[in-house]
Write a protein that holds these residues in place. Structure first.
Motif: not given
Length: 288
Positions: A47-72
């Motif tokens: 629960a504490l570090w799951g979001e960081d793990a997802v961000a590390w595993a999805t570098p292709f979403a780093d440049d997404w605009d708007g709310p899509w990156q957060g929603l995804f």
């Protein structure tokens, strides 16, 4: 339908047995408590570090605009935690049984002695390390089978109507089957019954197995309940294993305090242990 009630009866008898044998119940709680602490720590970390793990595993979403990156990434984080929780539920029994092998072996032997007409219990000739290895190996095999069923039922869950009605019911029965296999393995492995033979035995009395495992699986969904029901579940599964193998049962050890120890020697009977013959292999196991 008679077997369905008989299976549930074994579950209740197991809980009554440990209620009357407080020392066995106390020792039987320890493995579940240890497993609960380990799983709770793992889920908190997820629960504490799951979001960081997802961000590390999805570098292709780093440049997404708007709310899509957060929603995804928020969706993937929720899915990751849900999968972790599902894995915890599926593996809790197997890990608890592995950690508590010596405790549950002793408890199961006590039940066998208590209900046996001659006050004896089958014993394994294998060393502890070998029993732990067999238990871990078989638990992994069962987990793979349960995982395949889980993926299939998850996919069927998207089918309109049936996915929200029939599939969850089937899922509970599948969970009950595999949960019963894990629990009866304590008594059956001590008798030298291999995994393929155990699965064949369970398939031969599906209603009996579902009557025992399905309500137990539903109860295990309630937080912390599994810890307190596990000792009684092992005791009840020992009684269930005796019925599957056609072993005679005195009956006194499960029906009343006043008769404990009169004919069957009770919990502390000092009768010699015996090894019972192994059952025939039966029909092919599910999934093979």
């Amino acid at each position: 339908m008679r077997d369905l009630g008989a299976g549930f009866g074994h579950l209740l008898k197991g809980q009554r047995w440990v209620a009357r044998h407080g020392r066995q119940y106390g020792f039987g709680l320890l493995p579940g408590l240890i497993t609960l602490v380990l799983y709770a720590a793992a889920l908190v970390a997820l629960a504490l570090w799951g979001e960081d793990a997802v961000a590390w595993a999805t570098p292709f979403a780093d440049d997404w605009d708007g709310p899509w990156q957060g929603l995804f990434r928020g969706f993937l984080t929720a899915v990751l935690f849900a999968l972790g929780l599902l894995l915890a539920v599926l593996t809790f029994t197997a890990v608890t049984l592995l950690i508590g092998q010596p405790f549950y072996e002793s408890l199961s032997e006590s039940v066998d002695r208590d209900v046996s007409r001659d006050g004896t219990a089958p014993v394994s000739a294998l060393p502890l390390w070998r029993e732990l290895w067999i238990s871990a190996r078989d638990s992994l095999r069962i987990l793979v089978r349960a995982g395949i069923w889980g993926v299939l039922l998850f996919a069927l869950g998207f089918v309109p109507v049936a996915g929200q009605t029939v599939v969850p019911v089937v899922g509970f029965f599948v969970t009950g089957f595999f949960l019963t296999e894990e629990l009866t393995a304590v008594a059956l492995q001590r008798r030298g019954v291999e995994l393929r033979e155990r699965l064949a035995l369970l398939r031969s009395r599906k209603m009996l197995v579902w009557g025992f495992g399905t309500p137990l699986g539903l109860a295990f969904l309630v937080p912390f309940v599994a810890v307190f029901l596990m000792p009684g579940a092992v005791a009840g599964a020992t009684l269930l294993a005796r019925e599957l193998l056609g072993e005679e049962t005195g009956g006194e050890g499960t029906d009343g305090d006043e008769e404990d120890g009169e004919d069957n020697g009770g919990e502390g009977n000092g009768g010699s242990a015996t090894t019972l013959p192994r059952p025939p292999a039966g029909s092919p196991a599910p999934g093979r």
